[in-house]
Design a protein around this motif. Structure first.
Motif, PDB file in Angstrom:
ATOM      1  N   HIS A 120      39.268  40.966  36.473  1.00 33.72           N
ATOM      2  CA  HIS A 120      40.447  41.758  36.112  1.00 33.72           C
ATOM      3  C   HIS A 120      40.165  42.692  34.938  1.00 33.72           C
ATOM      4  O   HIS A 120      40.722  43.796  34.850  1.00 33.72           O
ATOM      5  CB  HIS A 120      41.642  40.842  35.805  1.00 33.72           C
ATOM      6  CG  HIS A 120      41.498  40.027  34.550  1.00 33.72           C
ATOM      7  ND1 HIS A 120      40.783  38.844  34.521  1.00 33.72           N
ATOM      8  CD2 HIS A 120      41.955  40.229  33.289  1.00 33.72           C
ATOM      9  CE1 HIS A 120      40.830  38.341  33.291  1.00 33.72           C
ATOM     10  NE2 HIS A 120      41.518  39.162  32.531  1.00 33.72           N
ATOM     11  N   VAL A 121      39.267  42.267  34.043  1.00 37.79           N
ATOM     12  CA  VAL A 121      38.886  43.127  32.916  1.00 37.79           C
ATOM     13  C   VAL A 121      38.047  44.299  33.418  1.00 37.79           C
ATOM     14  O   VAL A 121      38.246  45.454  33.002  1.00 37.79           O
ATOM     15  CB  VAL A 121      38.116  42.323  31.849  1.00 37.79           C
ATOM     16  CG1 VAL A 121      37.604  43.250  30.753  1.00 37.79           C
ATOM     17  CG2 VAL A 121      38.994  41.237  31.253  1.00 37.79           C
ATOM     18  N   ALA A 122      37.114  44.020  34.320  1.00 40.20           N
ATOM     19  CA  ALA A 122      36.275  45.082  34.884  1.00 40.20           C
ATOM     20  C   ALA A 122      37.123  46.089  35.654  1.00 40.20           C
ATOM     21  O   ALA A 122      36.891  47.303  35.579  1.00 40.20           O
ATOM     22  CB  ALA A 122      35.220  44.473  35.803  1.00 40.20           C
ATOM     23  N   ASN A 123      38.101  45.601  36.397  1.00 37.36           N
ATOM     24  CA  ASN A 123      38.996  46.503  37.142  1.00 37.36           C
ATOM     25  C   ASN A 123      39.784  47.406  36.190  1.00 37.36           C
ATOM     26  O   ASN A 123      39.943  48.610  36.443  1.00 37.36           O
ATOM     27  CB  ASN A 123      39.959  45.695  38.004  1.00 37.36           C
ATOM     28  CG  ASN A 123      39.258  45.006  39.163  1.00 37.36           C
ATOM     29  OD1 ASN A 123      38.176  45.411  39.586  1.00 37.36           O
ATOM     30  ND2 ASN A 123      39.868  43.953  39.681  1.00 37.36           N
ATOM     31  N   LEU A 124      40.286  46.819  35.101  1.00 35.93           N
ATOM     32  CA  LEU A 124      41.050  47.596  34.120  1.00 35.93           C
ATOM     33  C   LEU A 124      40.163  48.634  33.451  1.00 35.93           C
ATOM     34  O   LEU A 124      40.549  49.803  33.288  1.00 35.93           O
ATOM     35  CB  LEU A 124      41.657  46.665  33.074  1.00 35.93           C
ATOM     36  CG  LEU A 124      42.431  47.350  31.928  1.00 35.93           C
ATOM     37  CD1 LEU A 124      43.605  48.143  32.484  1.00 35.93           C
ATOM     38  CD2 LEU A 124      42.903  46.310  30.917  1.00 35.93           C
ATOM     39  N   MET A 125      38.958  48.240  33.064  1.00 38.41           N
ATOM     40  CA  MET A 125      38.023  49.177  32.418  1.00 38.41           C
ATOM     41  C   MET A 125      37.715  50.360  33.333  1.00 38.41           C
ATOM     42  O   MET A 125      37.665  51.509  32.892  1.00 38.41           O
ATOM     43  CB  MET A 125      36.736  48.445  32.055  1.00 38.41           C
ATOM     44  CG  MET A 125      36.873  47.429  30.942  1.00 38.41           C
ATOM     45  SD  MET A 125      35.403  46.369  30.774  1.00 38.41           S
ATOM     46  CE  MET A 125      34.121  47.590  30.484  1.00 38.41           C
ATOM     47  N   ALA A 126      37.523  50.064  34.617  1.00 33.43           N
ATOM     48  CA  ALA A 126      37.200  51.128  35.574  1.00 33.43           C
ATOM     49  C   ALA A 126      38.361  52.102  35.721  1.00 33.43           C
ATOM     50  O   ALA A 126      38.167  53.326  35.765  1.00 33.43           O
ATOM     51  CB  ALA A 126      36.850  50.525  36.924  1.00 33.43           C
ATOM     52  N   LYS A 127      39.576  51.572  35.796  1.00 29.63           N
ATOM     53  CA  LYS A 127      40.739  52.442  35.970  1.00 29.63           C
ATOM     54  C   LYS A 127      41.005  53.285  34.730  1.00 29.63           C
ATOM     55  O   LYS A 127      41.492  54.419  34.826  1.00 29.63           O
ATOM     56  CB  LYS A 127      41.967  51.602  36.320  1.00 29.63           C
ATOM     57  CG  LYS A 127      41.952  51.086  37.751  1.00 29.63           C
ATOM     58  CD  LYS A 127      43.284  50.468  38.134  1.00 29.63           C
ATOM     59  CE  LYS A 127      43.283  50.069  39.597  1.00 29.63           C
ATOM     60  NZ  LYS A 127      44.585  49.500  40.030  1.00 29.63           N
ATOM     61  N   LEU A 128      40.703  52.740  33.560  1.00 25.81           N
ATOM     62  CA  LEU A 128      40.887  53.502  32.326  1.00 25.81           C
ATOM     63  C   LEU A 128      39.834  54.600  32.192  1.00 25.81           C
ATOM     64  O   LEU A 128      40.094  55.682  31.665  1.00 25.81           O
ATOM     65  CB  LEU A 128      40.805  52.570  31.114  1.00 25.81           C
ATOM     66  CG  LEU A 128      41.958  51.581  30.932  1.00 25.81           C
ATOM     67  CD1 LEU A 128      41.676  50.636  29.770  1.00 25.81           C
ATOM     68  CD2 LEU A 128      43.272  52.324  30.695  1.00 25.81           C
ATOM     69  N   GLY A 153      24.074  43.958  34.385  1.00 26.17           N
ATOM     70  CA  GLY A 153      24.401  42.541  34.542  1.00 26.17           C
ATOM     71  C   GLY A 153      24.478  42.180  36.021  1.00 26.17           C
ATOM     72  O   GLY A 153      23.673  42.624  36.822  1.00 26.17           O
ATOM     73  N   GLY A 154      25.482  41.397  36.386  1.00 21.02           N
ATOM     74  CA  GLY A 154      25.653  40.992  37.777  1.00 21.02           C
ATOM     75  C   GLY A 154      26.390  41.993  38.636  1.00 21.02           C
ATOM     76  O   GLY A 154      26.607  41.729  39.823  1.00 21.02           O
ATOM     77  N   GLY A 155      26.787  43.136  38.045  1.00 16.58           N
ATOM     78  CA  GLY A 155      27.404  44.207  38.818  1.00 16.58           C
ATOM     79  C   GLY A 155      28.914  44.246  38.811  1.00 16.58           C
ATOM     80  O   GLY A 155      29.512  45.056  39.514  1.00 16.58           O
ATOM     81  N   VAL A 156      29.557  43.425  37.985  1.00 19.74           N
ATOM     82  CA  VAL A 156      31.028  43.363  38.033  1.00 19.74           C
ATOM     83  C   VAL A 156      31.686  44.677  37.638  1.00 19.74           C
ATOM     84  O   VAL A 156      32.723  45.058  38.199  1.00 19.74           O
ATOM     85  CB  VAL A 156      31.549  42.198  37.164  1.00 19.74           C
ATOM     86  CG1 VAL A 156      31.267  42.430  35.689  1.00 19.74           C
ATOM     87  CG2 VAL A 156      33.034  41.973  37.412  1.00 19.74           C
ATOM     88  N   THR A 157      31.089  45.411  36.695  1.00 23.14           N
ATOM     89  CA  THR A 157      31.692  46.687  36.291  1.00 23.14           C
ATOM     90  C   THR A 157      31.616  47.715  37.422  1.00 23.14           C
ATOM     91  O   THR A 157      32.523  48.533  37.590  1.00 23.14           O
ATOM     92  CB  THR A 157      31.007  47.252  35.035  1.00 23.14           C
ATOM     93  OG1 THR A 157      29.585  47.304  35.249  1.00 23.14           O
ATOM     94  CG2 THR A 157      31.299  46.364  33.835  1.00 23.14           C
ATOM     95  N   ASN A 163      36.735  49.182  43.275  1.00 25.48           N
ATOM     96  CA  ASN A 163      38.168  48.922  43.429  1.00 25.48           C
ATOM     97  C   ASN A 163      39.017  50.100  42.948  1.00 25.48           C
ATOM     98  O   ASN A 163      40.026  50.442  43.560  1.00 25.48           O
ATOM     99  CB  ASN A 163      38.554  47.655  42.659  1.00 25.48           C
ATOM    100  CG  ASN A 163      38.053  46.392  43.324  1.00 25.48           C
ATOM    101  OD1 ASN A 163      37.966  46.320  44.550  1.00 25.48           O
ATOM    102  ND2 ASN A 163      37.725  45.388  42.533  1.00 25.48           N
ATOM    103  N   ALA A 164      38.590  50.726  41.841  1.00 28.73           N
ATOM    104  CA  ALA A 164      39.330  51.880  41.318  1.00 28.73           C
ATOM    105  C   ALA A 164      39.330  53.016  42.331  1.00 28.73           C
ATOM    106  O   ALA A 164      40.343  53.707  42.512  1.00 28.73           O
ATOM    107  CB  ALA A 164      38.717  52.339  39.994  1.00 28.73           C
ATOM    108  N   MET A 165      38.210  53.230  42.995  1.00 32.58           N
ATOM    109  CA  MET A 165      38.129  54.285  43.997  1.00 32.58           C
ATOM    110  C   MET A 165      38.996  53.966  45.213  1.00 32.58           C
ATOM    111  O   MET A 165      39.694  54.831  45.741  1.00 32.58           O
ATOM    112  CB  MET A 165      36.676  54.510  44.416  1.00 32.58           C
ATOM    113  CG  MET A 165      35.810  55.087  43.319  1.00 32.58           C
ATOM    114  SD  MET A 165      34.201  55.678  43.901  1.00 32.58           S
ATOM    115  CE  MET A 165      34.662  57.149  44.828  1.00 32.58           C
TER     116      MET A 165
END
Length: 268
Positions: A120-128, A153-157, A163-165
């Protein structure tokens, strides 16, 4: 309990069933590497035969230490992983499945220096970072969104960006290119497997960014679709003042550039 929860439990059950006679950390590491090789060689058999042969040899050397039943169980774990990924995409968006499994198996303390960002943090960072308007503008101007991450890292970002796209009405399989890497080869395997099975065109490098050294390079199967080598080289040539003729020459010599025995790898 969701279908996703059931699938995770099935995957964990497989690894737990193997740990009674195996070191779980080594088992999971081998699973990641063999899975990455199997995916890579599905394409490189045709495009990079030299790399294919070296990786196939590595795969067989790893497989020799496991019996038939263990290999079948690892294959089943991957099949469940693909089903889980499909379920996530249909229900809640892509997730860092492999990072989550590693933590659920209690292997987090084995991963020295790595921190797994929550989905959920990675999703938020991407959308911002990548707004819907910004994504569509870049696609219109450049033809695709180009992203580089030297410590992925493991690719979460990168999964967060996918997901943002999707949320922004874009098609990451067509409109996104990822070039990323990490010093830890296991992190590279995790990123590669997840991006490859999401159908994302990407290059994943096992590299030491600070020293400028590249030890290995992994191309997702989607990289070979729609002329991504030429698209990416054309894009980078424009930035560096090069030309497409040079891109074609590099493509034709790609295997020499990508894999040199006992030498540093280099791309672009």
């Amino acid at each position: 309990m969701t279908r996703g929860d059931d699938l995770i439990k099935e995957i964990l059950k497989i690894f737990e069933s193997l740990r009674y006679k195996r070191d779980l950390w080594s088992l999971y590491s081998d699973f990641l590497e063999m899975t990455a090789i199997a995916i890579s060689n599905s394409a490189e058999r045709f495009f990079l035969p030299g790399s294919f042969e070296k990786r196939e040899e590595r795969y067989l050397s790893l497989a020799k230490s496991y019996d038939k039943d263990e290999l079948l169980k690892m294959s089943e774990a991957f099949n469940l992983f693909v089903k889980l990924q499909d379920y996530n995409l249909e229900s809640q968006g892509a997730k860092d499945i492999l990072g989550g499994i590693l933590m659920d198996l209690g292997l987090g303390d084995k991963w020295a220096g790595q921190f797994f960002t929550p989905d959920h943090v990675a999703n938020l960072m991407a959308k911002l970072t990548y707004t819907e308007e910004g994504l569509k503008k870049e696609i219109k101007e450049r033809g695709f969104v180009y992203v580089s991450d030297p410590a992925v890292g493991g690719g979460v970002t990168m999964i967060g960006l996918v997901n943002a796209m999707l949320d922004g009405g874009c098609n990451p399989q067509r409109d996104l290119f990822i070039e990323c890497g990490d010093l830890d080869k296991r992190a590279c395997f995790m990123t590669y497997i997840q991006l490859a099975t999401l159908g994302i065109p990407a290059i994943v490098k096992n590299q030491d960014t600070l020293l400028g050294k590249v030890f290995d390079v992994w191309f997702t199967p989607a990289f070979y679709i729609d002329g991504w080598w030429f698209r990416l080289k054309s894009f980078k040539d424009k930035e560096k003042g090069g030309n497409l003729a040079k891109s074609k020459e590099i493509f034709e010599k790609r295997e020499e550039i990508i894999y040199k025995e006992d030498e540093q790898l280099s791309l672009f």
